[in-house]
Design an enzyme around this catalytic site. Structure first.
Site, PDB file in Angstrom:
ATOM      1  N   CYS A   1      31.690  37.631  43.547  1.00 42.12           N
ATOM      2  CA  CYS A   1      32.041  36.429  44.299  1.00 42.12           C
ATOM      3  C   CYS A   1      33.406  35.980  43.825  1.00 42.12           C
ATOM      4  O   CYS A   1      33.625  35.788  42.625  1.00 42.12           O
ATOM      5  CB  CYS A   1      30.996  35.335  44.039  1.00 42.12           C
TER       6      CYS A   1
ATOM      7  N   CYS B 152      36.947  37.294  50.382  1.00 49.31           N
ATOM      8  CA  CYS B 152      35.611  36.795  50.074  1.00 49.31           C
ATOM      9  C   CYS B 152      34.671  37.975  50.215  1.00 49.31           C
ATOM     10  O   CYS B 152      34.771  38.739  51.191  1.00 49.31           O
ATOM     11  CB  CYS B 152      35.211  35.671  51.029  1.00 49.31           C
TER      12      CYS B 152
END
Length: 299
Positions: free
Chosen positions: A73, A193
């Site tokens: 992440c 992302c």
């Protein structure tokens, strides 16, 4: 679990990293942990989120006993990577937007007119595109490029929806169509992302002229370099864990859970789709268990 890896994200996004790690570690048991209780991370206060990530990862490492933690992440990596490395006794690998990878593909030629510089795109969450860390990456690795940024929380949720089997093409067009049309010279876009590489089949079908770049292979390679366990040990299985807001109707486990401070409890699929994550994992190999953890959801 000896000779296992814990891969962590707020939702399904880290599965794009897990799939690359699985190619490097075909036999190693992979734990995948989703923080559904705090999904999406992009709307959270940075200080509170950093503490949340450190606490959750520390407790999960204590319980599951992996020999490597991968923060799959971008937000978690920029906020908590150093703190976790200082806290844990196992290696911790993070992920950053692949700006260097994209910029290295563009020759560093002298351009008199800055407006004529080559263009690359950065597609990430609103928080990531505006963080000082991202500014430093652009300054250090892409000073010869114009970096067009788009921060979108909608794409994070669309990735979750796509993984649950929903048709998101109209929404994807609405989010990205105008931005891409407005920058016709931008033929490389960094997926900043980890949720977004999951959309690659749709992105490539809708905008085949664009090269979509992510850091999944680089993270897997680094994981291979620092992994302290035996990569030949294991049966290629995985376990799915999530932090839960509400009770599911069909959560299950293929094995009986042992007594644990992270005991199975509740979950839901309103935003963070654990069912889609489980289906994805089963396409990669056997799933040992899929259940929620009783980690406090926080404020």
């Amino acid at each position: 679990m000896k000779h296992s890896i814990l891969i962590f994200d707020s939702g399904v996004g880290g599965l794009s990293i897990l799939s690359e790690i699985r190619q490097r570690f075909p036999r190693t048991h992979l734990h995948y942990l989703m923080d559904c209780a705090w999904f999406p991370y992009g709307i959270r206060d940075d200080d509170a989120l950093q503490q949340r990530i450190v606490d959750l990862c520390r407790d999960s490492v204590d319980e599951l006993q992996p020999v490597l933690l991968v923060l799959a992440c971008n937000t978690a990596s920029t906020l908590a990577l150093e703190a976790l490395r200082a806290t844990l006794k196992i290696p911790v690998v993070g992920v950053v937007p692949a700006i260097k990878v994209a910029a290295d593909q563009i020759p560093r030629t002298r351009i008199e007119d800055a407006a004529a510089a080559p263009e690359i795109g950065l597609l990430a969450t609103p928080a990531t595109v505006n963080r000082p860390y991202t500014e430093r990456l652009i300054r250090d690795f892409a000073p010869h490029c114009i970096v067009n940024r788009l921060g979108s929380s909608d794409l994070v949720q669309l990735s979750e929806d796509w993984m649950s089997g929903r048709d998101i093409r109209p929404q994807l067009q609405a989010v990205l169509g105008g931005w891409l049309t407005g920058h016709p010279a931008m033929t490389q876009v960094v997926l900043g992302c980890t949720h977004f590489p999951l959309l690659r089949p749709l992105l490539e079908a809708l905008w085949p002229q664009v090269q979509w770049i992510d850091s999944g292979q680089a993270v897997a390679a680094q994981s291979s370099r620092v992994y302290p366990g035996d990569p030949s040990a294991g049966d290629g299985s995985a376990s799915l864990w999530w932090t839960p807001p509400v009770t599911p109707v069909n959560a299950h486990s293929d094995t009986q859970p042992a007594a644990s401070p992270l005991r199975a409890t509740t979950a839901h699929d309103a935003q963070c789709h654990w069912q889609g994550a489980e289906a994805y994992l089963r396409r990669l190999g056997p799933v040992h268990s899929a259940r929620a953890l009783s980690i406090p959801p926080g404020p």
